[in-house]
Scaffold this motif. Structure first.
Motif, mmCIF file in Angstrom:
data_model
loop_
_atom_site.group_PDB
_atom_site.id
_atom_site.type_symbol
_atom_site.label_atom_id
_atom_site.label_comp_id
_atom_site.label_asym_id
_atom_site.label_seq_id
_atom_site.Cartn_x
_atom_site.Cartn_y
_atom_site.Cartn_z
ATOM 1 N N ILE A 4 2.325 -21.739 46.533
ATOM 2 C CA ILE A 4 2.299 -21.016 47.802
ATOM 3 C C ILE A 4 1.299 -21.671 48.746
ATOM 4 O O ILE A 4 0.144 -21.904 48.368
ATOM 5 C CB ILE A 4 1.913 -19.531 47.574
ATOM 6 C CG1 ILE A 4 2.967 -18.845 46.700
ATOM 7 C CG2 ILE A 4 1.753 -18.806 48.917
ATOM 8 C CD1 ILE A 4 2.623 -17.417 46.297
ATOM 9 N N HIS A 26 -0.079 -17.863 40.569
ATOM 10 C CA HIS A 26 0.466 -18.824 41.522
ATOM 11 C C HIS A 26 -0.526 -19.947 41.819
ATOM 12 O O HIS A 26 -1.740 -19.753 41.762
ATOM 13 C CB HIS A 26 0.835 -18.118 42.838
ATOM 14 C CG HIS A 26 1.845 -17.035 42.648
ATOM 15 N ND1 HIS A 26 3.127 -17.287 42.215
ATOM 16 C CD2 HIS A 26 1.764 -15.687 42.796
ATOM 17 C CE1 HIS A 26 3.790 -16.139 42.119
ATOM 18 N NE2 HIS A 26 2.982 -15.155 42.460
ATOM 19 N N LEU A 48 6.835 -21.241 49.004
ATOM 20 C CA LEU A 48 6.737 -20.181 50.002
ATOM 21 C C LEU A 48 5.503 -20.450 50.860
ATOM 22 O O LEU A 48 4.539 -21.036 50.386
ATOM 23 C CB LEU A 48 6.595 -18.823 49.297
ATOM 24 C CG LEU A 48 6.549 -17.586 50.194
ATOM 25 C CD1 LEU A 48 7.549 -16.549 49.686
ATOM 26 C CD2 LEU A 48 5.169 -16.984 50.217
ATOM 27 N N ILE A 115 6.688 -11.358 48.534
ATOM 28 C CA ILE A 115 6.609 -12.692 47.925
ATOM 29 C C ILE A 115 7.555 -12.775 46.735
ATOM 30 O O ILE A 115 8.329 -13.717 46.614
ATOM 31 C CB ILE A 115 5.152 -13.004 47.504
ATOM 32 C CG1 ILE A 115 4.277 -13.212 48.748
ATOM 33 C CG2 ILE A 115 5.103 -14.215 46.576
ATOM 34 C CD1 ILE A 115 2.780 -13.289 48.462
ATOM 35 N N LEU A 119 10.675 -15.335 46.004
ATOM 36 C CA LEU A 119 10.610 -16.254 44.867
ATOM 37 C C LEU A 119 11.743 -16.008 43.887
ATOM 38 O O LEU A 119 12.271 -16.959 43.318
ATOM 39 C CB LEU A 119 9.250 -16.141 44.167
ATOM 40 C CG LEU A 119 8.052 -16.586 45.005
ATOM 41 C CD1 LEU A 119 6.756 -16.373 44.231
ATOM 42 C CD2 LEU A 119 8.178 -18.027 45.474
#
Length: 125
Positions: A4, A26, A48, A115, A119
């Motif tokens: 991310i 992450h 992202l 999020i 994903l």
């Protein structure tokens, strides 16, 4: 584990978000202005992008427009993070090319839901 890119100029926001996202497993990349965000998105291909809209050098609106215009980054989901919570601000973010919108101060469980939704779409495609 997702990669991310957090594009945020406020050190407190960067620190809080990056630590909480890392605890969720992450990998976090950090850019402190829109120009650096565009450059890192191109070189790092994140899964992202969390984009602050009020950024120095190149604001989040223009950084998003540039990312959505580039073939290598146009499919990366971008969630706008903004203190602008007035009527019409969400639409303005979407028109700039953001895929979703979340307000500051960040409500972490709500942001994580957004999020995770993006994903899981990426995994399914």
């Amino acid at each position: 584990m997702a990669k991310i890119l957090l594009v945020e100029d406020n050190e407190m926001n960067r620190d809080m978000l990056s630590r909480r996202l890392e605890r969720k497993g992450h990998q976090i990349l950090i850019a402190i202005d829109g120009e650096q965000g565009v450059s890192m998105a191109c070189s790092e291909s994140p899964d992202l992008i969390l984009m602050d809209m009020s950024l120095p050098v190149l604001d989040g609106w223009e950084a998003t427009r540039q990312l959505k215009a580039l073939p290598q980054t146009q499919s990366i989901p971008i969630i706008a993070l903004t203190a602008h919570a007035m009527a019409g601000d969400r639409d303005k973010c979407i028109q700039a090319g953001c895929d979703d919108y979340d307000t500051k101060p960040v409500e972490f469980p709500r942001l994580m839901g957004k999020i995770q939704a993006f994903l899981s779409k990426e995994v399914g495609s």
